[in-house]
Write an enzyme that holds these catalytic residues in place. Structure first.
Site, PDB file in Angstrom:
ATOM      1  N   SER A  79     -11.104  -0.477  -1.406  1.00 31.85           N
ATOM      2  CA  SER A  79      -9.849  -1.196  -1.179  1.00 31.85           C
ATOM      3  C   SER A  79      -9.793  -2.532  -1.909  1.00 31.85           C
ATOM      4  O   SER A  79      -8.714  -3.002  -2.231  1.00 31.85           O
ATOM      5  CB  SER A  79      -9.630  -1.396   0.316  1.00 31.85           C
ATOM      6  OG  SER A  79     -10.662  -2.163   0.878  1.00 31.85           O
TER       7      SER A  79
ATOM      8  N   ASN B 235       0.827  -1.219   0.000  1.00 30.67           N
ATOM      9  CA  ASN B 235       0.000   0.000   0.000  1.00 30.67           C
ATOM     10  C   ASN B 235       0.857   1.263   0.000  1.00 30.67           C
ATOM     11  O   ASN B 235       0.322   2.372   0.023  1.00 30.67           O
ATOM     12  CB  ASN B 235      -0.886   0.046   1.247  1.00 30.67           C
ATOM     13  CG  ASN B 235      -1.929  -1.050   1.247  1.00 30.67           C
ATOM     14  OD1 ASN B 235      -2.417  -1.442   0.189  1.00 30.67           O
ATOM     15  ND2 ASN B 235      -2.263  -1.552   2.414  1.00 30.67           N
TER      16      ASN B 235
ATOM     17  N   ASP C 174     -14.277   7.305   3.773  1.00 29.46           N
ATOM     18  CA  ASP C 174     -12.951   6.779   4.098  1.00 29.46           C
ATOM     19  C   ASP C 174     -12.081   6.908   2.849  1.00 29.46           C
ATOM     20  O   ASP C 174     -12.352   6.294   1.826  1.00 29.46           O
ATOM     21  CB  ASP C 174     -13.119   5.312   4.534  1.00 29.46           C
ATOM     22  CG  ASP C 174     -11.806   4.638   4.918  1.00 29.46           C
ATOM     23  OD1 ASP C 174     -10.742   5.039   4.395  1.00 29.46           O
ATOM     24  OD2 ASP C 174     -11.848   3.680   5.716  1.00 29.46           O
TER      25      ASP C 174
ATOM     26  N   LYS D  95      -0.829   4.505   4.007  1.00 24.71           N
ATOM     27  CA  LYS D  95      -0.828   3.948   2.650  1.00 24.71           C
ATOM     28  C   LYS D  95       0.031   4.816   1.728  1.00 24.71           C
ATOM     29  O   LYS D  95       1.246   4.780   1.837  1.00 24.71           O
ATOM     30  CB  LYS D  95      -2.248   3.721   2.198  1.00 24.71           C
ATOM     31  CG  LYS D  95      -2.736   2.478   2.961  1.00 24.71           C
ATOM     32  CD  LYS D  95      -4.135   2.136   2.973  1.00 24.71           C
ATOM     33  CE  LYS D  95      -4.283   0.881   3.831  1.00 24.71           C
ATOM     34  NZ  LYS D  95      -5.593   0.728   4.410  1.00 24.71           N
TER      35      LYS D  95
ATOM     36  N   HIS E  18      -7.419   4.893   0.504  1.00 25.50           N
ATOM     37  CA  HIS E  18      -6.692   4.576  -0.735  1.00 25.50           C
ATOM     38  C   HIS E  18      -6.688   5.715  -1.748  1.00 25.50           C
ATOM     39  O   HIS E  18      -6.153   5.566  -2.842  1.00 25.50           O
ATOM     40  CB  HIS E  18      -7.260   3.312  -1.370  1.00 25.50           C
ATOM     41  CG  HIS E  18      -7.074   2.111  -0.506  1.00 25.50           C
ATOM     42  ND1 HIS E  18      -5.907   1.395  -0.469  1.00 25.50           N
ATOM     43  CD2 HIS E  18      -7.896   1.543   0.405  1.00 25.50           C
ATOM     44  CE1 HIS E  18      -6.012   0.426   0.407  1.00 25.50           C
ATOM     45  NE2 HIS E  18      -7.219   0.485   0.961  1.00 25.50           N
TER      46      HIS E  18
ATOM     47  N   GLU F  49     -16.401   4.292   1.139  1.00 28.75           N
ATOM     48  CA  GLU F  49     -15.004   4.614   0.844  1.00 28.75           C
ATOM     49  C   GLU F  49     -15.015   5.427  -0.443  1.00 28.75           C
ATOM     50  O   GLU F  49     -15.962   5.338  -1.208  1.00 28.75           O
ATOM     51  CB  GLU F  49     -14.196   3.318   0.625  1.00 28.75           C
ATOM     52  CG  GLU F  49     -14.092   2.478   1.879  1.00 28.75           C
ATOM     53  CD  GLU F  49     -13.433   1.109   1.629  1.00 28.75           C
ATOM     54  OE1 GLU F  49     -12.510   1.018   0.803  1.00 28.75           O
ATOM     55  OE2 GLU F  49     -13.859   0.144   2.276  1.00 28.75           O
TER      56      GLU F  49
ATOM     57  N   HIS G 227     -14.832  -1.289   4.145  1.00 26.82           N
ATOM     58  CA  HIS G 227     -13.732  -1.924   4.872  1.00 26.82           C
ATOM     59  C   HIS G 227     -14.172  -2.465   6.245  1.00 26.82           C
ATOM     60  O   HIS G 227     -15.047  -1.896   6.892  1.00 26.82           O
ATOM     61  CB  HIS G 227     -12.640  -0.872   5.066  1.00 26.82           C
ATOM     62  CG  HIS G 227     -11.342  -1.403   5.576  1.00 26.82           C
ATOM     63  ND1 HIS G 227     -10.982  -1.344   6.897  1.00 26.82           N
ATOM     64  CD2 HIS G 227     -10.309  -1.995   4.934  1.00 26.82           C
ATOM     65  CE1 HIS G 227      -9.772  -1.866   7.050  1.00 26.82           C
ATOM     66  NE2 HIS G 227      -9.337  -2.264   5.869  1.00 26.82           N
TER      67      HIS G 227
HETATM   68  C1  LIG Z   1      -6.169   0.169   5.525  1.00 28.38           C
HETATM   69  C2  LIG Z   1      -7.524   0.697   5.718  1.00 28.38           C
HETATM   70  C3  LIG Z   1      -7.959   1.131   6.971  1.00 28.38           C
HETATM   71  C4  LIG Z   1      -7.142   0.902   8.208  1.00 28.38           C
HETATM   72  O1  LIG Z   1      -6.049   1.735   8.291  1.00 28.38           O
HETATM   73  P1  LIG Z   1      -4.802   1.326   9.191  1.00 28.38           P
HETATM   74  O2  LIG Z   1      -4.091   2.595   9.426  1.00 28.38           O
HETATM   75  O3  LIG Z   1      -4.015   0.341   8.403  1.00 28.38           O
HETATM   76  O4  LIG Z   1      -5.348   0.721  10.456  1.00 28.38           O
HETATM   77  C5  LIG Z   1      -9.203   1.712   7.055  1.00 28.38           C
HETATM   78  N1  LIG Z   1      -9.991   1.844   5.979  1.00 28.38           N
HETATM   79  C6  LIG Z   1      -9.622   1.419   4.757  1.00 28.38           C
HETATM   80  C7  LIG Z   1     -10.534   1.576   3.597  1.00 28.38           C
HETATM   81  C8  LIG Z   1      -8.377   0.814   4.589  1.00 28.38           C
HETATM   82  O5  LIG Z   1      -8.008   0.355   3.406  1.00 28.38           O
END
Ligand SMILES: *Cc1c(COP(=O)(O)O)cnc(C)c1O
Length: 383
Positions: A173, A40, A198, A232, A201, A169, A127
């Site tokens: 993801s 990532n 969210d 990421k 990504h 999101e 997620h």
């Molecule tokens: C990776 C991810 C998270 C979690 O983030 P971390 O910092 O790795 O705990 C939350 N939401 C999405 C969509 C993700 O891909």
């Protein structure tokens, strides 16, 4: 002869695979070299000299651990500096830093829904951390079909009681596609809800300066909550929540995953600040990444593979779990580190190979990957 990588996945168990050496996307596991398609760290900034430098200088000056939660003695000026930077980056009034995306989502959704919302509507492919936040809050919730705005409208019409929260999101993801943010915002004209996006990504990759999809679509004023991570494309660690000043104050008082956890190590906070600067400035990184991702999607289409992807996350849906595992083994034998993604991470019968493109990939690596994939596909009937 190289040893086979004992990844254990053919036994339907998950197993850890420690990476011995790494240089951007070149990794070594069990004495074998691979090109990594699972990272990532999309922009390859996790080892950026300037970010390492900021982190190292901070560690020398302040040490590693922060010594407490933000509300006790773990707060420092630098957290506020980072939060100001995030708020500006995301064009929101305010921001709050969290220790990880997982902690952010579970804590924030729980706190918000207990005080402000009657119902949650959440995309079916959201997620695990978002889902867990919803489950933890014990609120009534409905999952709308992935990116299906009509289904969301239908559910709102049927089930909305009082103010609701819609969660999605911006770049998914597992599918690598985009949420219809504009359409979701338009539904606000008819229904009373706030929006939680969210951008794990999308941050660092979309938008003129990597601000994310919300900002790219000029939707910051219309989307109440923007969550994202430093872990990421920003190549570091931790997460943020961009919101109003009022909500920030509320969370400082009510969000248990914020209150009851030691704050981030200061060198990491320093790295996060530096990383936002670098990612905003070094636009060539996302330009190359998105070019490679576009090229890879085109090559896949030419070779008869199907993908829902619109981004740097490019899954090919195989369906059958065993078949997916088999192809991923062929790929690893040829030196491509790609893992099968299967239930419960994705729905049953939607097992897939998920390729995460990276700034450090080269075009000839993608050409070779397509060749190997096409060979694996030939003579098989799963497509
Ligand atoms: C990776 C991810 C998270 C979690 O983030 P971390 O910092 O790795 O705990 C939350 N939401 C999405 C969509 C993700 O891909």
């Amino acid at each position: 002869m190289a040893k086979t990588v004992d990844d254990g996945i053919d036994k339907f168990t998950r197993k850890l695979n420690p990476i011995a050496k790494t240089k951007n996307v070149l990794i070594e596991i069990n004495g074998r070299k691979f090109i990594n398609f699972c990272s990532n760290d999309y922009l390859s900034v996790s080892n950026h000299p300037k970010i390492i430098d900021a982190c190292a200088r901070s560690a020398k000056k302040y040490g590693v651990g922060s010594g407490g939660s933000r509300l006790l003695s773990g707060d420092r000026e630098i957290f506020h500096e980072l939060e100001k930077k995030v708020a500006d980056f995301k064009k929101k009034e305010s921001a709050l830093v969290f220790n990880s995306g997982y902690q952010a989502n579970i804590g924030i959704i729980n706190a918000l829904s207990k005080s402000f919302y009657k119902t949650i509507f959440i995309d079916q492919l959201a997620h695990a951390s978002l889902i867990d936040g919803v489950l933890l809050s014990k609120i009534v919730f409905h999952r709308f079909r992935h990116n299906d705005i009509e289904h969301l409208a239908e559910l709102l019409k049927k089930f909305q009681k009082g103010k609701s929260l819609v969660i999605t999101e911006s770049v998914f993801s597992m599918d690598g596609d985009f949420a219809p943010l504009n359409d979701i915002v338009s539904l606000k004209e008819k229904y009373d809800f706030d929006i939680y996006v969210d951008e794990a990504h999308a941050t660092g990759i979309f938008g003129e300066k990597g601000e994310g999809k919300v900002e790219e679509n000029n939707l910051s004023p219309k989307i109440e909550y923007i969550m994202g991570t430093f872990s990421k494309a920003l190549g570091s660690f931790g997460a943020y929540f961009a919101c109003s000043e009022e909500i920030k104050k509320f969370l400082i008082n009510k969000c248990r995953s914020f209150i009851y956890s030691t704050s981030l190590p200061l060198p990491i906070v320093e790295a996060n600040i530096k990383s936002i600067d670098i990612v905003q400035k070094e636009t060539f990184r996302r330009d190359k990444l998105l070019y490679l991702a576009g090229k890879f999607r085109n090559l896949l289409a030419e070779s008869g593979f199907k993908t829902p992807s619109m981004s740097q996350i490019v899954p090919i849906i195989i369906g059958d779990e065993k078949e997916t595992i088999k192809i991923s083994q062929i790929l690893r034998e040829k030196g491509f580190w790609v893992l099968p993604i299967r239930y419960p991470t994705v729905p049953k019968k939607q097992s897939r190979l998920r390729f995460s493109l990276n700034y450090s990939h080269e075009e000839d690596q993608l050409d070779l990957l397509i060749k190997v994939l096409s060979e694996a596909k030939n003579g098989e009937k799963y497509f």
